[in-house]
Design an enzyme around this catalytic site. Structure first.
Site, PDB file in Angstrom:
ATOM      1  N   GLU A 181     -49.340 -13.253  56.239  1.00 47.71           N
ATOM      2  CA  GLU A 181     -48.882 -11.861  56.163  1.00 47.71           C
ATOM      3  C   GLU A 181     -48.031 -11.645  54.931  1.00 47.71           C
ATOM      4  O   GLU A 181     -47.582 -12.604  54.299  1.00 47.71           O
ATOM      5  CB  GLU A 181     -48.116 -11.476  57.435  1.00 47.71           C
ATOM      6  CG  GLU A 181     -47.120 -12.501  57.900  1.00 47.71           C
ATOM      7  CD  GLU A 181     -46.720 -12.282  59.363  1.00 47.71           C
ATOM      8  OE1 GLU A 181     -45.673 -11.681  59.561  1.00 47.71           O
ATOM      9  OE2 GLU A 181     -47.454 -12.727  60.281  1.00 47.71           O
ATOM     10  N   TYR A 233     -42.223  -9.972  64.133  1.00 51.28           N
ATOM     11  CA  TYR A 233     -41.907 -11.125  64.975  1.00 51.28           C
ATOM     12  C   TYR A 233     -41.437 -10.628  66.336  1.00 51.28           C
ATOM     13  O   TYR A 233     -40.448  -9.890  66.415  1.00 51.28           O
ATOM     14  CB  TYR A 233     -40.809 -11.940  64.287  1.00 51.28           C
ATOM     15  CG  TYR A 233     -40.539 -13.322  64.852  1.00 51.28           C
ATOM     16  CD1 TYR A 233     -41.481 -14.005  65.605  1.00 51.28           C
ATOM     17  CD2 TYR A 233     -39.331 -13.965  64.595  1.00 51.28           C
ATOM     18  CE1 TYR A 233     -41.217 -15.271  66.103  1.00 51.28           C
ATOM     19  CE2 TYR A 233     -39.054 -15.232  65.062  1.00 51.28           C
ATOM     20  CZ  TYR A 233     -40.000 -15.874  65.831  1.00 51.28           C
ATOM     21  OH  TYR A 233     -39.729 -17.135  66.301  1.00 51.28           O
ATOM     22  N   LYS A 238     -43.489 -17.543  47.564  1.00 51.18           N
ATOM     23  CA  LYS A 238     -43.003 -16.380  46.802  1.00 51.18           C
ATOM     24  C   LYS A 238     -43.785 -16.212  45.511  1.00 51.18           C
ATOM     25  O   LYS A 238     -44.033 -17.185  44.799  1.00 51.18           O
ATOM     26  CB  LYS A 238     -41.522 -16.583  46.480  1.00 51.18           C
ATOM     27  CG  LYS A 238     -40.623 -16.344  47.678  1.00 51.18           C
ATOM     28  CD  LYS A 238     -39.277 -15.955  47.153  1.00 51.18           C
ATOM     29  CE  LYS A 238     -38.349 -15.375  48.115  1.00 51.18           C
ATOM     30  NZ  LYS A 238     -37.072 -15.005  47.507  1.00 51.18           N
ATOM     31  N   CYS A 260     -14.458   5.872  21.021  1.00 44.77           N
ATOM     32  CA  CYS A 260     -13.202   6.572  20.754  1.00 44.77           C
ATOM     33  C   CYS A 260     -11.993   5.652  20.807  1.00 44.77           C
ATOM     34  O   CYS A 260     -10.881   6.077  20.522  1.00 44.77           O
ATOM     35  CB  CYS A 260     -13.042   7.738  21.722  1.00 44.77           C
ATOM     36  SG  CYS A 260     -12.763   7.200  23.414  1.00 44.77           S
ATOM     37  N   CYS A 273     -14.879   4.836  30.203  1.00 47.16           N
ATOM     38  CA  CYS A 273     -13.923   5.404  29.258  1.00 47.16           C
ATOM     39  C   CYS A 273     -13.351   6.668  29.889  1.00 47.16           C
ATOM     40  O   CYS A 273     -14.085   7.593  30.190  1.00 47.16           O
ATOM     41  CB  CYS A 273     -14.637   5.725  27.949  1.00 47.16           C
ATOM     42  SG  CYS A 273     -13.645   6.788  26.893  1.00 47.16           S
ATOM     43  N   CYS A 298     -14.423  12.164  24.178  1.00 48.15           N
ATOM     44  CA  CYS A 298     -15.226  11.021  23.730  1.00 48.15           C
ATOM     45  C   CYS A 298     -16.661  11.524  23.466  1.00 48.15           C
ATOM     46  O   CYS A 298     -17.315  12.070  24.374  1.00 48.15           O
ATOM     47  CB  CYS A 298     -15.195   9.945  24.809  1.00 48.15           C
ATOM     48  SG  CYS A 298     -16.222   8.526  24.482  1.00 48.15           S
TER      49      CYS A 298
HETATM   50  S1  IVH Z   1     -40.846 -14.227  59.744  1.00 47.34           S
HETATM   51  C1  IVH Z   1     -38.630 -17.480  61.932  1.00 47.34           C
HETATM   52  N1  IVH Z   1     -42.392 -12.548  58.420  1.00 47.34           N
HETATM   53  O1  IVH Z   1     -38.211 -13.167  54.797  1.00 47.34           O
HETATM   54  C2  IVH Z   1     -39.424 -16.488  61.171  1.00 47.34           C
HETATM   55  N2  IVH Z   1     -40.169 -12.882  57.635  1.00 47.34           N
HETATM   56  O2  IVH Z   1     -36.601 -16.194  54.901  1.00 47.34           O
HETATM   57  C3  IVH Z   1     -38.627 -15.343  60.737  1.00 47.34           C
HETATM   58  N3  IVH Z   1     -39.588 -11.516  55.702  1.00 47.34           N
HETATM   59  O3  IVH Z   1     -35.353 -13.404  56.756  1.00 47.34           O
HETATM   60  C4  IVH Z   1     -39.137 -14.544  59.637  1.00 47.34           C
HETATM   61  N4  IVH Z   1     -41.512 -10.466  55.520  1.00 47.34           N
HETATM   62  O4  IVH Z   1     -36.197 -11.096  56.166  1.00 47.34           O
HETATM   63  C5  IVH Z   1     -41.176 -13.139  58.493  1.00 47.34           C
HETATM   64  N5  IVH Z   1     -43.852 -11.061  57.397  1.00 47.34           N
HETATM   65  C6  IVH Z   1     -42.646 -11.637  57.469  1.00 47.34           C
HETATM   66  C7  IVH Z   1     -41.614 -11.336  56.564  1.00 47.34           C
HETATM   67  C8  IVH Z   1     -40.384 -11.993  56.679  1.00 47.34           C
HETATM   68  C9  IVH Z   1     -40.289 -10.595  55.035  1.00 47.34           C
HETATM   69  C10 IVH Z   1     -38.203 -11.903  55.358  1.00 47.34           C
HETATM   70  C11 IVH Z   1     -37.244 -11.952  56.503  1.00 47.34           C
HETATM   71  C12 IVH Z   1     -36.719 -13.363  56.551  1.00 47.34           C
HETATM   72  C13 IVH Z   1     -37.096 -13.907  55.211  1.00 47.34           C
HETATM   73  C14 IVH Z   1     -37.548 -15.342  55.277  1.00 47.34           C
END
Ligand code: IVH
Length: 702
Positions: A111, A226, A312, A454, A469, A475
């Site tokens: 995802e 989640y 990432k 200035c 400033c 100015c």
């Molecule tokens: S699952 C235990 N799914 O990414 C699993 N996190 O460090 C919990 N995030 O703190 C996270 N998109 O803020 C999950 N599709 C997604 C996500 C997601 C963004 C963020 C979330 C989490 C961090 C992971």
């Protein structure tokens, strides 16, 4: 259906329309019809205060003002995920999972990784009861009042669904869509406020705002990813999220179950490109083992689950040489350090300037002239320096460095985009002056102490990131900035006068402040264009004055509340703070502005020139829709207005004045000596009686 039943029914309908609009993107009624239903519900709720409900759709506009957020322990810790920038590590993760499951077949759910801030929502009996930020993962801030204003988060779930657990938690990400982010920064730029560097900061700043009304106006959105709880419907993550979607949550449609590593690669490479088309920011892909039983078997480390990983995307970066740091002064006096570098190709454009934001960022980067610096264009619009390249021979790939960003570098450059602000909103570019230039040498580049233009010593407000400033009246870039702002389209719209002419007039000594525009006679075209601006309505004149932090929206609300400049000039702090959307910072800035003799004299000159400093008749006549859809009977004798005036007032607020009392009458506006037969009829039909004072309070005219 009686009125109490109507409340219930309207709430149900509005929740459904809200879901159709914000989650499904498929409204089935017009905005107008929606607004009318909402008004009707608001009126009924006012009439029956015992039926108030924090989950009512009317609460989306943000009601209560909380001073501080309560810290609440999470029922289940909010862990973060292990991160990687490296596909090889994703492969290793996949292998580790396979080994951990002793070769059992497994699926992973891929995802999008949404780039906002995580939120935990608790529902009981189908209703939102609490929303917590992640905090430190063990305890978070209770931001329920703010979260209630996010339209895509359901306050009440569809009661006909039988698979909704009595109690559950759902986690997701609160985001500010690009569109809202750009609009917000636009407004902030115009008001001379610090800009948010990216949608994540904007979302986080907004969610932690003390005023739910502000949150309600900022266009936040949320995706849920989640589901947790004792009685959740399925044994698979993907399936649970499908259920959550059917209960009314916004769940991404871009989740995929993958059976093989190849399918996962396909997903990643597709989204690496196509994520740029999404309305919200994403910064990677999250990969989760789908089966909850397998998740359990794999377990956790101290920090993160072993069953998930975040891949990432790399922000695009380039490497170049820092040549000079200059300091720019903007319209509101904010001083921004700017890096001037050798040109380099980054995401398809040549880049040679980058913002260094403010003194803290500059210091943290510890820059020296001649340093090799890493420039990045991530989710943000303008490039920023994220760090230094210390290797003698940086790795290059087609002109771009291939070092990944790391967390530390990201955080260094997270603050406002002041350079962008200046380029986009106030085209005053101060040519680097000798004091603004930093010479070659081995000592680090330091922030300046005095205004580069200035020479006035710079100041920095408590808890403010920027130095500015304080010599606003004398100015040059501030004066020129104000002149340019004054003529701009959204302000006085003096189209014949552009930045170049302003520079020229200013240099010739023809323009000192904005009132001098109205003395121009030598150029007929310009003079005509200036003359036309005397028609510009009060709210835009107020915006045009360029009072710090008073953007277009604040100017509009202030104009409507105070109606003319004299009332605004004499407004107290308390009166200003009573205005929707006006907080301490704006209120203080207004008080300071009008406390200055020079500013008061300027207003006088503008008044003489014929500018609009009062709301027009037309604006005065359409006040609000407070009484929309209401039938009101007037009876008795009044102290503050005549009966005819009350008729007009009712119409101005969208209501209808009717002659006789019936079951359809919304209420009776009753003065002294209301006739006994009317009183009796009202009592019999249960029609509410509203006193003159109550009525005036209702329409905000106490
Ligand atoms: S699952 C235990 N799914 O990414 C699993 N996190 O460090 C919990 N995030 O703190 C996270 N998109 O803020 C999950 N599709 C997604 C996500 C997601 C963004 C963020 C979330 C989490 C961090 C992971």
């Amino acid at each position: 259906m009686n009125e109490r039943e109507s409340i219930i029914s309207l709430r149900e309908q509005l929740h459904r329309h809200n879901y159709n609009y914000y989650v499904l993107n498929a409204p089935t009624i017009s905005d107008k019809e929606f607004d009318e239903m909402m008004h009707r519900l608001q009126d009924l709720e006012e009439k029956y205060p015992d039926m108030s409900d924090p989950n009512s759709p009317t609460q989306r506009v943000g009601s209560d003002l909380n001073d501080e957020f309560r810290t609440v322990p999470h029922r289940r810790p909010m862990l973060s995920l292990a991160n990687t920038y490296n596909l090889e590590e994703v492969r290793e993760f996949y292998q580790r999972v396979s080994d951990g499951l002793h070769g059992q077949p497994f699926q992973v759910c891929a995802e999008l990784k949404y780039d906002g801030l995580s939120i935990s929502l608790h529902y009981r009996d189908g209703k939102l009861v609490q929303a917590l930020t992640r905090g430190d993962g063990v305890q978070g801030d209770d931001v329920t009042a703010n979260v209630r204003t996010i339209r895509s988060i359901p306050l009440v779930l569809d009661s006909s669904r039988e698979d909704i657990p009595e109690e559950f938690e759902i986690r997701g990400e609160v985001l500010m869509p690009w569109q809202s982010f750009e609009r917000l920064n636009d407004e902030r730029g115009q008001a001379g406020e610090d800009l948010f560097a990216n949608p994540r900061n904007a979302a986080s700043g907004t969610l932690k705002s003390k005023d739910p009304k502000v949150v309600s106006q900022r266009g936040l959105d949320a995706y849920l990813y989640y589901l947790l709880g004792e009685d959740i419907p399925s044994t698979g993550h993907y399936e649970n999220m499908e259920s959550a979607r059917s209960w009314g949550f916004q769940v991404s449609k871009d989740m995929r179950l993958c059976n093989t590593l190849e399918e996962l690669w396909e997903y990643i490479s597709y989204w690496d490109v196509h994520r740029k088309e999404l309305p919200v920011a994403t910064d990677g892909i999250v990969i989760k083992v789908n089966s909850l039983a397998q998740q359990k078997a794999l377990g956790m480390t101290a920090k993160s689950p072993r069953w998930a990983i975040a891949y990432k995307f790399q922000a695009e970066q380039a490497c170049t040489v820092l040549r000079e740091v200059t300091f720019q002064v903007g319209r509101t006096g904010v001083v921004t350090p700017v890096a001037n570098m050798d040109s380099v190709l980054l995401s398809g454009t040549m880049v040679h300037r980058a913002t260094l934001h403010n003194a803290d960022v500059l210091e943290a980067l510890d820059l020296h002239i001649g340093d090799h610096v890493l420039v990045e264009k991530g989710g943000e619009i303008i490039p920023k320096i994220v760090g230094k390249e210390t290797l003698p021979q940086p790795l290059h790939k087609g002109g771009e460095c291939i070092q990944p960003t790391n967390e530390e570098q990201m955080s260094v450059a997270e603050v406002g985009q002041a350079l962008w602000e200046q380029e986009q909103h106030s085209p005053v570019h101060h040519t680097p002056s000798p004091c603004g230039r930093v010479g070659e040498g081995s000592s680090p580049v330091r922030f300046i102490q005095r205004c580069p233009v200035c020479g006035t010593p710079l100041v920095r407000g408590e808890e403010e990131a920027s130095h500015y400033c304080p010599n606003d009246l004398h100015c040059a870039p501030q004066i020129i900035g104000r002149l340019e702002h004054f003529v701009s389209r959204k302000a006085m719209n003096i189209s014949q006068v552009g930045p170049e002419l302003i520079q020229q007039y200013y240099r010739n000594g023809m323009l000192h402040d904005v009132s001098d525009f109205y003395r121009i006679t030598h150029d007929k075209k310009v003079a005509d264009s200036v003359a036309r601006s005397t028609e510009v309505p009060f709210e835009r004149v107020l915006f045009a004055l360029g009072i710090r932090f008073v953007g277009e929206i604040a100017a509009k609300t202030l104009a409507r509340k105070f109606k003319d400049i004299d009332s605004l000039m004499s407004a107290t702090m308390e009166q200003l703070l009573e205005t929707d959307g006006i907080g301490n910072v704006i209120a203080e800035s207004i008080i300071n502005y009008f406390a200055s003799e020079e500013n008061r004299a300027l207003i006088e000159r503008l008044r003489q020139a014929g500018l609009q400093f009062t709301l027009s008749e037309e604006q005065l006549s359409t006040h609000s829709t407070t009484l929309q859809g209401q039938s009101i009977v007037i009876s008795g004798v009044f102290a503050h207005h005549s009966r005819d005036e009350y008729k007009r007032i009712i119409e101005q607020h969208g209501g209808k004045n009717v002659g006789s009392i019936s079951g359809k009458t919304s209420f009776i506006l009753a003065g002294e000596n209301m006739g006994p037969s009317k009183l009796e009829k009202a009592e019999k039909l249960g029609v509410r009686i509203v006193s003159e004072d109550e009525f005036l309070a209702m329409i905000g005219q106490e």
